[in-house]
Scaffold this motif. Sequence first.
Motif, PDB file in Angstrom:
ATOM      1  N   MET A  17      -7.005 -14.114  -2.754  1.00 48.90           N
ATOM      2  CA  MET A  17      -5.761 -13.613  -2.169  1.00 48.90           C
ATOM      3  C   MET A  17      -5.421 -14.441  -0.926  1.00 48.90           C
ATOM      4  O   MET A  17      -6.266 -14.680  -0.081  1.00 48.90           O
ATOM      5  CB  MET A  17      -5.949 -12.146  -1.784  1.00 48.90           C
ATOM      6  CG  MET A  17      -4.662 -11.459  -1.393  1.00 48.90           C
ATOM      7  SD  MET A  17      -5.011  -9.761  -0.920  1.00 48.90           S
ATOM      8  CE  MET A  17      -5.767  -9.135  -2.406  1.00 48.90           C
ATOM      9  N   ALA A  44      -0.473   6.305   8.152  1.00 47.23           N
ATOM     10  CA  ALA A  44      -0.938   5.692   6.909  1.00 47.23           C
ATOM     11  C   ALA A  44      -0.020   4.545   6.477  1.00 47.23           C
ATOM     12  O   ALA A  44      -0.490   3.461   6.098  1.00 47.23           O
ATOM     13  CB  ALA A  44      -1.002   6.752   5.808  1.00 47.23           C
ATOM     14  N   ILE A  66      -0.350   1.341   8.604  1.00 46.03           N
ATOM     15  CA  ILE A  66      -1.512   0.552   8.182  1.00 46.03           C
ATOM     16  C   ILE A  66      -1.183  -0.195   6.883  1.00 46.03           C
ATOM     17  O   ILE A  66      -1.477  -1.382   6.732  1.00 46.03           O
ATOM     18  CB  ILE A  66      -2.746   1.470   7.953  1.00 46.03           C
ATOM     19  CG1 ILE A  66      -3.123   2.194   9.245  1.00 46.03           C
ATOM     20  CG2 ILE A  66      -3.923   0.684   7.365  1.00 46.03           C
ATOM     21  CD1 ILE A  66      -3.882   1.397  10.249  1.00 46.03           C
ATOM     22  N   SER A  69      -1.127  -4.393   5.131  1.00 41.28           N
ATOM     23  CA  SER A  69      -2.144  -4.681   4.127  1.00 41.28           C
ATOM     24  C   SER A  69      -2.029  -6.133   3.640  1.00 41.28           C
ATOM     25  O   SER A  69      -0.933  -6.707   3.601  1.00 41.28           O
ATOM     26  CB  SER A  69      -1.971  -3.726   2.939  1.00 41.28           C
ATOM     27  OG  SER A  69      -2.793  -4.134   1.868  1.00 41.28           O
ATOM     28  N   GLU A  73      -2.534  -6.841   0.665  1.00 41.71           N
ATOM     29  CA  GLU A  73      -2.084  -6.719  -0.720  1.00 41.71           C
ATOM     30  C   GLU A  73      -0.561  -6.531  -0.776  1.00 41.71           C
ATOM     31  O   GLU A  73      -0.039  -5.508  -0.315  1.00 41.71           O
ATOM     32  CB  GLU A  73      -2.802  -5.521  -1.371  1.00 41.71           C
ATOM     33  CG  GLU A  73      -2.324  -5.176  -2.763  1.00 41.71           C
ATOM     34  CD  GLU A  73      -2.366  -6.378  -3.691  1.00 41.71           C
ATOM     35  OE1 GLU A  73      -3.432  -6.988  -3.818  1.00 41.71           O
ATOM     36  OE2 GLU A  73      -1.304  -6.697  -4.267  1.00 41.71           O
ATOM     37  N   THR A 104       1.487  -5.717  -3.123  1.00 40.56           N
ATOM     38  CA  THR A 104       1.956  -4.538  -3.859  1.00 40.56           C
ATOM     39  C   THR A 104       1.915  -3.295  -2.972  1.00 40.56           C
ATOM     40  O   THR A 104       2.832  -2.474  -2.987  1.00 40.56           O
ATOM     41  CB  THR A 104       1.088  -4.302  -5.113  1.00 40.56           C
ATOM     42  OG1 THR A 104       1.028  -5.513  -5.844  1.00 40.56           O
ATOM     43  CG2 THR A 104       1.663  -3.205  -5.972  1.00 40.56           C
ATOM     44  N   LEU A 105       0.845  -3.168  -2.184  1.00 41.10           N
ATOM     45  CA  LEU A 105       0.735  -2.009  -1.291  1.00 41.10           C
ATOM     46  C   LEU A 105       1.811  -2.064  -0.209  1.00 41.10           C
ATOM     47  O   LEU A 105       2.432  -1.051   0.116  1.00 41.10           O
ATOM     48  CB  LEU A 105      -0.663  -1.957  -0.655  1.00 41.10           C
ATOM     49  CG  LEU A 105      -0.925  -0.761   0.253  1.00 41.10           C
ATOM     50  CD1 LEU A 105      -0.721   0.552  -0.498  1.00 41.10           C
ATOM     51  CD2 LEU A 105      -2.336  -0.820   0.829  1.00 41.10           C
ATOM     52  N   LEU A 134       4.697  -3.457  -0.478  1.00 41.31           N
ATOM     53  CA  LEU A 134       5.987  -3.181  -1.116  1.00 41.31           C
ATOM     54  C   LEU A 134       6.149  -1.694  -1.434  1.00 41.31           C
ATOM     55  O   LEU A 134       7.258  -1.149  -1.348  1.00 41.31           O
ATOM     56  CB  LEU A 134       6.113  -4.015  -2.392  1.00 41.31           C
ATOM     57  CG  LEU A 134       7.533  -4.208  -2.918  1.00 41.31           C
ATOM     58  CD1 LEU A 134       8.442  -4.782  -1.836  1.00 41.31           C
ATOM     59  CD2 LEU A 134       7.540  -5.114  -4.126  1.00 41.31           C
ATOM     60  N   LEU A 135       5.055  -1.028  -1.780  1.00 42.88           N
ATOM     61  CA  LEU A 135       5.124   0.421  -2.030  1.00 42.88           C
ATOM     62  C   LEU A 135       5.311   1.192  -0.727  1.00 42.88           C
ATOM     63  O   LEU A 135       5.962   2.236  -0.691  1.00 42.88           O
ATOM     64  CB  LEU A 135       3.839   0.894  -2.721  1.00 42.88           C
ATOM     65  CG  LEU A 135       3.704   0.566  -4.200  1.00 42.88           C
ATOM     66  CD1 LEU A 135       2.319   0.968  -4.694  1.00 42.88           C
ATOM     67  CD2 LEU A 135       4.771   1.297  -5.007  1.00 42.88           C
TER      68      LEU A 135
END
Lengths: 132, 128
Positions: free
Chosen positions: A1, A51, A54, A58, A60, A62-63, A65-66
């Motif tokens: 990554m 939450a 944080i 991330s 990641e 995808t996280l 973007l969510l």
Amino acid sequence: MAKHRPDTLRILAAALLLLVGAVHFQQYVTTLGHVPTIGVLFLLNAAGAAALTIALFSAEPTLRLLALPAALGLVIGALISIVLAMNGGIFGYQEPTFRTSVTIAIIAEVAAIPALIACALSELHRIRSTPA
Amino acid sequence: MNLQPLLRRPTILIAPLVAAIIVAAAGLALRTGTPNAGPAKVVAAGPAAVAIKNYLFAPAKLTVKVGTRVTFTNSDSTPHTATADAGGTFDTGSIATGQAKPVSFNKSGTFTYHCAFHAFMTGVVTVN
């Protein structure tokens, strides 16, 4: 990554989100902790903001973007709630005046919305332009 | 949206979850005030007082003699009222932060009241 470096826009959006959560946390701890329904919602707002802040950092994508639409939902929900509280009440709770914490929360929420939207668009662009 | 990375590495959700749990636990531990602040019932001789703090009336139940003047003092950062449930019996109107308003109870009876801005705030004054 690949190593991810947060940009200024994301830092701004996260700071505003954190401020929204901090105001709700302060209000829960000092005055609203025992208010039915509203108290619980304030604590959930603060926990959710922590939450999602944080998650915005991330590594990641995808996280990240969510987390952006979730953060947008949290901020818009808080803003709608405060508008309702100032115009007749919500869950038996009315906010009759613009006290300091209310003013700070409204400013942070209004500023966070475009910041989060811009951040989401930027994230989408980054993901689409990254080779699979 | 491709959710595979999250499904492959669910551990990346740990940090946000831990943050939420810490904030929720801290909030529960640090919150001030108690749902039933102050004595449940006070028999007052002479002027009596009801404090309004943390969205509560304290004492929530007060017993006084006929003719007693009860002063409602607001220590919260938001305005409150003490408004009789039975229409028109008494109403302090909006009490601003740090302000106090008196109500004289000149008839015997049980008077339940609430805050007009926050319906969950309730109290009772019993006049003998």
